[in-house]
Design an enzyme around this catalytic site. Structure first.
Site, mmCIF file in Angstrom:
data_model
loop_
_atom_site.group_PDB
_atom_site.id
_atom_site.type_symbol
_atom_site.label_atom_id
_atom_site.label_comp_id
_atom_site.label_asym_id
_atom_site.label_seq_id
_atom_site.Cartn_x
_atom_site.Cartn_y
_atom_site.Cartn_z
ATOM 1 N N TYR A 157 0.864 -1.189 0.000
ATOM 2 C CA TYR A 157 0.000 0.000 0.000
ATOM 3 C C TYR A 157 0.896 1.233 0.000
ATOM 4 C CZ TYR A 157 -2.810 3.886 1.662
ATOM 5 O OH TYR A 157 -3.412 5.109 1.770
ATOM 6 N N GLU A 189 -3.903 7.384 -3.526
ATOM 7 C CA GLU A 189 -3.302 6.139 -3.054
ATOM 8 C C GLU A 189 -3.319 5.073 -4.139
ATOM 9 O OE1 GLU A 189 -7.033 3.710 -1.023
ATOM 10 O OE2 GLU A 189 -5.809 4.994 0.276
#
Length: 382
Positions: free
Chosen positions: A101, A189
């Site tokens: 991530y 993101e």
């Protein structure tokens, strides 16, 4: 403003972040044309502004043309968490061995952007933050200087990303921060960043939300907005030129001034209620503006009562009272109970004007909030 995955990925690709080959499709035939070009395996991904698409059946991996056709028929037109899927992204499958991530958002507690990296990719980052916060490496950034190369490297190393991929991952993080800054993003993101079996690092997903107050500086991004996802009440607020944010509670809140409205929200929460909205009618509000504000709050089916908090400075209490009377007298029956607290300029005149057959009047904000919460409880019991 939320961008769709395919829109965000195009921005990422233009900035140099590796993304899988893909095509946008709005029909089964277009999906088949896309997989003929891309090959197999191919991911067919619903393009809707909701999370958890995969769990809800909005993402499928096709191993051949027959599966691609079947999945396209299933996904196109499906109802996905209240939204109809009109487009899908057909994307080359990624043979991955690990997921990461990488993201940047605003840490409002610190008053600065924060860059984050985690080896727990492919899982909701909120879940990771709640259950295993130590799995997320964080690096706060001074917006005056931007993200420095050493900060990107530090975040990657603190997250224990394998050394052989650290340079590529830190490069993605640095680019995301640059986009966050240059494009006035509120959140950006990649989840997951995939490490492939060929030791490549690829952005397999893309999230990019833009600060709506900055869209005047981002005209090319403003054109990407999908109006199908705009809240009807917030659209109506825009037509009325009211500062409005819809929340999930049942106590409607109207005030004049952002600080006053926020105080009212806090008190509703403090006394056990749930705010349904933020609505600031501003200073010097005339009767018509007050009528529009009430019409907007009454239009929310979740609202069970309303608290009207006015402190007169520029705003005159008699004007507000007149607007409340005019708005409510138009109904045979007032749709939701309204509690009014007036103070400040011409408050006494306003209190004399208010039709107490239409509203409840309380002398203090605390009493007004508690009365509004009690009204919601009465409505629930009924």
């Amino acid at each position: 403003m939320k961008l769709h995955e395919h829109q965000a990925k195009q921005i990422f690709a233009d900035a140099g972040i590796p993304v899988p080959e893909s095509r946008l499709a709005s029909s089964v035939s277009e999906v088949l044309d896309a997989v003929d070009e891309i090959g197999f395996p191919a991911a067919i991904k619903a393009q809707v502004h909701v999370g958890g698409r995969g769990k809800a059946g909005g993402i499928k991996i096709a191993g051949d043309r027959e599966e691609a056709e079947t999945y396209a028929e299933e996904i196109l037109g499906m109802d996905l968490k209240g939204y109809t899927v009109e487009k899908v992204l057909v994307e080359a499958g990624v043979d991955f061995v690990d997921e990461l991530y990488v993201g940047v958002t605003m840490d409002r507690g610190e008053g600065r952007p924060v860059a984050m990296v985690s080896t727990e990719g492919g899982v909701d980052i909120e879940q990771v933050a709640e259950e295993t916060p130590e799995a997320i490496a964080r690096e706060h950034v001074d917006p005056s200087f931007g993200m420095q190369p050493y900060q990107a490297r530090k975040a990657v190393y603190d997250a224990d990303v394998p050394r052989e991929f650290a340079r590529d991952v830190s490069g993605i993080l640095s680019t995301l921060y640059d986009l966050f800054d240059e494009r006035d993003a509120s959140e950006i993101e990649v989840n997951p960043v995939m490490i492939t079996s060929d030791d490549e690092v690829v952005a397999a997903d893309a999230v990019m939300n833009i600060d709506e107050d900055a869209l005047f500086r981002q005209p090319e991004l403003a054109e990407l907005e999908d109006e199908a996802y705009e809240d009807d009440l917030e659209r109506k607020a825009g037509e009325y030129d009211l500062d409005y944010v819809r929340l999930s509670g049942n106590v409607g809140i109207i005030g004049n001034g952002a600080g006053l409205v926020m105080t009212t929200l806090d008190l509703v929460d403090y006394y056990g209620g749930e705010p349904a909205n933020f609505l600031d009618i501003g200073g010097g509000a005339k009767a018509e503006r007050v009528r529009n504000a009430l019409d907007l709050v009454f239009s929310d089916p979740n609202v069970e009562s309303v608290v009207f908090n006015i402190f007169g400075g520029i705003t005159r209490g008699d004007e507000v009272a007149r607007g409340i009377n005019e708005a409510l007298s138009a109904f045979e029956t007032v749709p939701k109970p309204v509690v009014v607290r007036l103070a400040g300029t011409n408050a006494e005149e306003g209190m004399e004007i208010l039709d107490t057959d239409l509203v409840d009047v309380e002398p203090t904000l605390e009493e007004a909030v508690q009365r509004a919460i009690a009204n919601t409880e009465e409505v629930t019991e009924e």
